[in-house]
Design a protein around this motif. Structure first.
Motif, PDB file in Angstrom:
ATOM      1  N   LEU A  20       0.873  -1.107   0.029  1.00  0.00           N
ATOM      2  CA  LEU A  20      -0.085  -0.019  -0.043  1.00  0.00           C
ATOM      3  C   LEU A  20       1.023   1.308  -0.056  1.00  0.00           C
ATOM      4  O   LEU A  20       1.830   1.501   0.994  1.00  0.00           O
ATOM      5  N   ILE A  21       0.777   2.080  -1.139  1.00  0.00           N
ATOM      6  CA  ILE A  21       1.584   3.350  -1.101  1.00  0.00           C
ATOM      7  C   ILE A  21       0.849   4.503  -1.025  1.00  0.00           C
ATOM      8  O   ILE A  21      -0.586   4.617  -1.876  1.00  0.00           O
ATOM      9  N   GLY A  22       1.051   5.551  -0.263  1.00  0.00           N
ATOM     10  CA  GLY A  22       0.370   6.825  -0.202  1.00  0.00           C
ATOM     11  C   GLY A  22       0.963   7.611  -0.972  1.00  0.00           C
ATOM     12  O   GLY A  22       2.246   7.919  -1.385  1.00  0.00           O
ATOM     13  N   VAL A  23       0.171   8.866  -1.743  1.00  0.00           N
ATOM     14  CA  VAL A  23       0.530   9.523  -2.670  1.00  0.00           C
ATOM     15  C   VAL A  23       0.023  11.118  -2.069  1.00  0.00           C
ATOM     16  O   VAL A  23      -1.265  11.344  -1.979  1.00  0.00           O
ATOM     17  N   ASP A  60       1.494   5.090   9.330  1.00  0.00           N
ATOM     18  CA  ASP A  60       1.870   3.568   9.912  1.00  0.00           C
ATOM     19  C   ASP A  60       1.265   2.229   9.268  1.00  0.00           C
ATOM     20  O   ASP A  60       1.592   1.500   9.425  1.00  0.00           O
ATOM     21  N   ARG A  61       0.111   2.896   8.366  1.00  0.00           N
ATOM     22  CA  ARG A  61      -0.734   1.741   7.654  1.00  0.00           C
ATOM     23  C   ARG A  61       0.001   1.459   6.318  1.00  0.00           C
ATOM     24  O   ARG A  61      -0.432   0.696   5.565  1.00  0.00           O
ATOM     25  N   LEU A  62       0.893   2.362   5.801  1.00  0.00           N
ATOM     26  CA  LEU A  62       1.577   2.325   4.491  1.00  0.00           C
ATOM     27  C   LEU A  62       2.760   1.517   4.414  1.00  0.00           C
ATOM     28  O   LEU A  62       3.554   1.330   5.538  1.00  0.00           O
ATOM     29  N   ASP A  63       2.905   0.983   3.408  1.00  0.00           N
ATOM     30  CA  ASP A  63       4.356   0.044   2.992  1.00  0.00           C
ATOM     31  C   ASP A  63       5.227   1.348   2.211  1.00  0.00           C
ATOM     32  O   ASP A  63       6.504   0.789   2.221  1.00  0.00           O
ATOM     33  N   GLY A  64       4.926   2.345   1.881  1.00  0.00           N
ATOM     34  CA  GLY A  64       5.663   3.337   1.047  1.00  0.00           C
ATOM     35  C   GLY A  64       4.939   4.405   0.807  1.00  0.00           C
ATOM     36  O   GLY A  64       3.896   4.659   1.005  1.00  0.00           O
ATOM     37  N   LEU A  65       5.854   5.382   0.332  1.00  0.00           N
ATOM     38  CA  LEU A  65       5.229   6.812   0.239  1.00  0.00           C
ATOM     39  C   LEU A  65       5.459   7.576  -1.016  1.00  0.00           C
ATOM     40  O   LEU A  65       6.957   7.634  -1.356  1.00  0.00           O
ATOM     41  N   VAL A  66       4.573   8.144  -1.811  1.00  0.00           N
ATOM     42  CA  VAL A  66       5.075   9.078  -2.870  1.00  0.00           C
ATOM     43  C   VAL A  66       4.824  10.365  -2.415  1.00  0.00           C
ATOM     44  O   VAL A  66       3.559  10.729  -2.312  1.00  0.00           O
TER      45      VAL A  66
END
Length: 246
Positions: A20-23, A60-66
């Motif tokens: 799950l990636i946040g943008v 904290d629920r993400l696996d990565g961030l853009v």
């Protein structure tokens, strides 16, 4: 003040097969940019969630961030005077600073795009050129999603290992760029006129900022490799992380 950490309350990991990636985006930001990032991440094997100041999401629920593109960053955050004619989004600035704080604590892989690359630098104590054309007089005044600007990439960098090329053409939708580097960062790409086009942190599993918009270069497999490598790092594939930072 930054957004309270209640906006990023710890919860279970977002991992369930696909990372799950946040943008991050502006409240009034372009939906085209969001869908371009969403598509790039989906093609790379990830799920994506759009994060704004009015629609936060627990980091904290993400696996990565853009950290996405958009409006200029408030110049007072890096010790400069804000210009009245420049549109800024202080709520988004606070959101992204807090998101990068949380990402740093968790060693999340982070990709900064255009403004996002600049925000990575500011978060680490660096500064920006508020108008590159006042400093780099020979820099072309381009504003296009097409790959019209030539850049050179350092051959000993993670960015080079991901793209697999020392020179390429990229698009340009910015008038600001990195000036003084933030702590632990290095410049890994510049355009012909000298403007910083890429930064990264060698001591981090995956922390890369690019001044262009790879999400719009949908037919360029090298550019899409940025998203594939981010997603692989988010999935915990250590061999990919090592290849990008060795």
């Amino acid at each position: 003040m930054r957004i309270p950490m209640a906006a990023f309350l710890p919860t279970a990991s977002g991992r369930s097969g696909r990372p799950l990636i946040g943008v991050t985006a502006s409240v009034h930001g372009s939906r085209i940019a969001w869908w371009a990032n969403h598509l790039a991440l989906r093609r790379a094997g990830a799920r994506a969630v759009r994060i704004t100041a009015r629609s936060p999401f627990p980091i904290d629920r993400l696996d990565g961030l853009v950290v996405g593109g958009g409006d200029d960053i408030d110049a007072t955050l890096y010790g400069e005077t804000a210009r009245p004619h420049i549109r800024i989004d202080p709520e988004r600035d606070r959101l992204e600073l807090n998101a990068l704080d949380c990402a740093a604590r968790r060693d999340l892989p982070v990709l900064g795009i255009c403004r996002g690359s600049q925000m990575i630098n500011v978060h680490r104590g660096g500064s920006l050129h508020t108008d590159i054309h006042e400093i780099y007089l020979e820099a072309p005044r381009l504003r296009t999603v097409l790959p019209r600007k030539r850049i050179r990439i350092e051959p000993d960098s993670g960015l080079y290992r991901i793209l697999g090329i020392a020179e390429c053409r990229v698009n340009a939708l910015h008038h600001q760029a990195v000036d003084r580097l933030g702590e632990g960062l290095r410049v890994v790409a510049r355009e012909t006129a000298g403007v910083v086009q890429g930064i990264e942190a060698a001591a981090h599993p995956f922390l890369i900022g690019v001044q262009w918009h790879p999400e719009y270069l949908v037919t360029d497999d090298r550019q899409q490799a940025l998203f594939r490598t981010l997603v692989a790092a988010a999935a915990g594939e250590s061999t990919v992380i090592a290849a990008a930072t060795a």
